[in-house]
Scaffold this motif. Structure first.
Motif, mmCIF file in Angstrom:
data_model
loop_
_atom_site.group_PDB
_atom_site.id
_atom_site.type_symbol
_atom_site.label_atom_id
_atom_site.label_comp_id
_atom_site.label_asym_id
_atom_site.label_seq_id
_atom_site.Cartn_x
_atom_site.Cartn_y
_atom_site.Cartn_z
ATOM 1 N N HIS A 25 0.810 -1.286 -0.213
ATOM 2 C CA HIS A 25 -0.097 0.128 -0.083
ATOM 3 C C HIS A 25 0.947 1.272 -0.103
ATOM 4 N N SER A 26 1.733 1.424 0.900
ATOM 5 C CA SER A 26 2.629 2.642 0.882
ATOM 6 C C SER A 26 3.661 2.734 -0.126
ATOM 7 N N GLY A 27 4.218 1.638 -0.697
ATOM 8 C CA GLY A 27 5.153 1.620 -1.984
ATOM 9 C C GLY A 27 4.557 1.028 -3.187
ATOM 10 N N GLY A 28 3.503 0.618 -3.148
ATOM 11 C CA GLY A 28 2.840 0.164 -4.312
ATOM 12 C C GLY A 28 1.493 0.507 -4.837
ATOM 13 N N ILE A 29 0.627 -0.244 -5.231
ATOM 14 C CA ILE A 29 -0.439 0.055 -5.697
ATOM 15 C C ILE A 29 -1.965 -0.424 -5.000
ATOM 16 N N VAL A 30 -1.559 -1.166 -4.111
ATOM 17 C CA VAL A 30 -2.718 -1.524 -3.081
ATOM 18 C C VAL A 30 -3.579 -0.526 -2.471
ATOM 19 N N THR A 31 -4.883 -0.527 -2.830
ATOM 20 C CA THR A 31 -5.704 0.424 -2.240
ATOM 21 C C THR A 31 -6.760 -0.042 -1.345
ATOM 22 N N SER A 32 -6.680 -1.429 -1.090
ATOM 23 C CA SER A 32 -7.820 -2.023 -0.469
ATOM 24 C C SER A 32 -6.982 -3.419 0.346
ATOM 25 N N THR A 33 -7.643 -3.772 1.420
ATOM 26 C CA THR A 33 -7.644 -5.103 1.919
ATOM 27 C C THR A 33 -8.528 -5.637 2.785
ATOM 28 N N SER A 34 -8.592 -6.962 3.012
ATOM 29 C CA SER A 34 -9.529 -7.607 3.605
ATOM 30 C C SER A 34 -9.057 -8.256 4.852
ATOM 31 N N LEU A 35 -9.712 -7.789 6.030
ATOM 32 C CA LEU A 35 -9.442 -8.162 7.197
ATOM 33 C C LEU A 35 -9.927 -9.659 7.851
ATOM 34 N N MET A 36 -9.020 -10.567 8.275
ATOM 35 C CA MET A 36 -9.560 -12.036 8.817
ATOM 36 C C MET A 36 -9.610 -11.801 10.253
ATOM 37 N N ALA A 37 -10.864 -11.655 10.731
ATOM 38 C CA ALA A 37 -11.259 -11.501 12.276
ATOM 39 C C ALA A 37 -10.765 -12.565 12.940
ATOM 40 N N GLY A 38 -10.331 -13.745 12.446
ATOM 41 C CA GLY A 38 -9.883 -14.910 13.288
ATOM 42 C C GLY A 38 -8.532 -15.014 13.141
ATOM 43 N N GLY A 39 -7.921 -14.124 12.257
ATOM 44 C CA GLY A 39 -6.360 -14.152 12.149
ATOM 45 C C GLY A 39 -5.609 -14.179 13.183
ATOM 46 N N ALA A 40 -4.497 -14.971 13.415
ATOM 47 C CA ALA A 40 -3.524 -14.780 14.615
ATOM 48 C C ALA A 40 -2.816 -13.397 14.788
ATOM 49 N N ALA A 41 -2.709 -12.736 13.475
ATOM 50 C CA ALA A 41 -2.191 -11.119 13.485
ATOM 51 C C ALA A 41 -3.227 -10.237 13.476
ATOM 52 N N PHE A 42 -4.270 -10.184 14.004
ATOM 53 C CA PHE A 42 -5.280 -9.469 13.775
ATOM 54 C C PHE A 42 -5.210 -8.271 14.603
ATOM 55 N N ASP A 43 -4.791 -8.160 15.605
ATOM 56 C CA ASP A 43 -4.604 -7.050 16.397
ATOM 57 C C ASP A 43 -3.426 -6.091 15.628
ATOM 58 N N GLU A 44 -2.279 -6.571 15.153
ATOM 59 C CA GLU A 44 -1.366 -5.945 14.372
ATOM 60 C C GLU A 44 -1.854 -5.305 13.121
ATOM 61 N N ALA A 45 -2.589 -6.114 12.387
ATOM 62 C CA ALA A 45 -3.343 -5.609 11.211
ATOM 63 C C ALA A 45 -4.301 -4.404 11.588
ATOM 64 N N VAL A 46 -4.981 -4.458 12.653
ATOM 65 C CA VAL A 46 -5.844 -3.372 13.019
ATOM 66 C C VAL A 46 -4.936 -1.816 13.365
ATOM 67 N N ALA A 47 -3.763 -2.311 14.019
ATOM 68 C CA ALA A 47 -2.871 -1.244 14.120
ATOM 69 C C ALA A 47 -2.369 -0.658 12.882
ATOM 70 N N ILE A 48 -1.938 -1.327 11.967
ATOM 71 C CA ILE A 48 -1.441 -0.974 10.526
ATOM 72 C C ILE A 48 -2.606 -0.499 9.955
#
Length: 279
Positions: A25-48
Motif C-alpha cells: 500500500h505505502s510503496g505500491g498500488i494496493v488500495t484495499s485489503t480484507s481483514l480476517m477477524a480470526g487471524g492470528a495477527a489480527f491486532d497488528e493488522a488493526v494497528a496498521i
C-alpha cells in the motif's frame, strides 16, 4: 474511464502478510485489503490499518482454514475446534447438510462485529476461498451486509476467456469457471439488494502467483469501468510458507505491486486507483 481496486486478501493472517500488505500500500498500488477477524495477527493488522487511513479495509469472511470467532458453532469445526482445512471438505459437508446455516450466520456476524469493535468501518465484504457466493451462504452474506450497513461486496467473476498469459492447470480453469458462474448469479442478487460491486474481477487464475508479468498482463487488458484485482502480498518468511502449504508466492506479488513498471502501465492506460469506499 478505467478505475481499479487492488485488494490484498488475508490481512491479519500472519505478521509477514500484514507487513507485505502495508508495504504494497505505502510503496505500491494496493488500495484495499480484507481483514480476517480470526487471524492470528489480527491486532497488528488493526494497528496498521489505523496508521494507513487511505487503505480501505473490508472483512474477509472465513469458514475454512482457521479457527472460529463465535462460540457454539459445532457444525463448523472439528474435534480440535478448527474449521475445515479446505473448501472442498467444507463444501462436501455443506452439500450433505451437516453444516448448519444458523451457525454460519452466527459465525460470520461475529467476525464482522469483531472488526467493527476494533474501530474499523468495513468498506466491503469478501471471503476466504470465495465461499460468500455459494447459494445459501450468499443469502446470509447479503443479510449481514444490510444489517451492518456495509455498502459493497466482491464479485469474483473473472472472465471465462481471460488467461493473461498464464498456463493454469485444468483443475484451476474448471474451478474458475464454476466460481464465475456462481459469482454472476450472486451479482444479480447483490445489485437487487442495493449493494455496490465492481464491474470486473481479475486474479483468480493467478491466485498466489501474481508475479510482475501476470499483473502487467492484467493491467494491459483492463476493460472500461471499475475492476478489482485480488492479490496476496507478503514479506519473505520461511515459517509462513511452512505454516500455509498453499504454494503462494507472497514476496513475488509484493515485488510486482511495487514495481515501477506497474505504476507506468497504470498511467499509460489511464487507470485511476480507488478503493471499495469510492464505488
Amino acid at each position: 474511464m478505467k478505475r481499479l481496486i487492488v485488494n490484498a486478501d488475508d490481512f491479519g493472517l500472519h505478521a509477514s502478510v500484514n507487513r507485505g500488505i502495508r508495504d504494497a500500500h505505502s510503496g505500491g498500488i494496493v488500495t484495499s485489503t480484507s481483514l480476517m477477524a480470526g487471524g492470528a495477527a489480527f491486532d497488528e493488522a488493526v494497528a496498521i490499518a489505523r496508521d494507513c487511513p487511505e487503505l480501505g479495509v473490508g472483512v474477509h469472511l472465513t469458514l475454512v482454514g482457521a479457527r472460529p470467532v463465535a462460540s457454539a458453532v459445532a457444525s463448523l469445526v472439528d474435534g480440535k475446534g478448527d474449521f475445515c482445512a479446505s473448501y472442498p471438505v467444507f463444501l462436501r459437508r455443506y452439500l450433505q447438510g451437516t453444516i448448519r446455516r444458523d451457525e454460519v450466520a452466527r459465525e460470520l456476524a461475529a467476525q464482522i462485529e469483531k472488526v467493527t469493535r476494533a474501530g474499523i468501518r468495513p468498506t466491503h465484504l469478501d471471503s476466504h476461498q470465495h465461499l460468500h457466493v455459494v447459494p445459501g451462504i450468499s443469502a446470509i452474506v447479503l443479510d449481514l451486509a444490510r444489517r451492518f450497513a456495509i455498502p459493497a461486496v466482491r464479485i469474483p467473476a473473472e472472465p471465462l476467456g481471460f488467461f493473461g498469459g498464464l498456463s493454469p492447470s485444468v483443475g484451476r480453469v474448471v474451478g474458475r469457471s464454476g466460481l464465475t458462474v456462481l459469482a454472476g448469479l450472486f451479482r444479480r442478487r447483490a445489485l437487487a439488494a442495493g449493494l455496490k460491486t465492481p464491474d470486473h474481477f481479475f486474479g483468480m487464475l493467478a491466485g498466489g502467483q501474481l508475479n510482475e508479468t501476470a499483473l502487467q498482463n492484467i493491467l494491459q487488458q483492463l476493460p472500461a469501468g471499475t475492476s478489482e484485482i485480488m492479490c496476496h502480498p507478503g514479506r519473505p518468511d520461511a515459517a509462513l510458507a511452512r505454516q500455509y502449504s498453499w504454494d503462494y508466492h507472497w514476496s513475488d506479488e509484493l515485488a510486482a505491486l511495487c514495481a515501477p513498471q506497474t505504476r507506468r502501465l497504470l498511467q499509460e492506460n489511464g487507470v485511476r486507483l480507488i478503493s471499495f469506499r469510492e464505488l
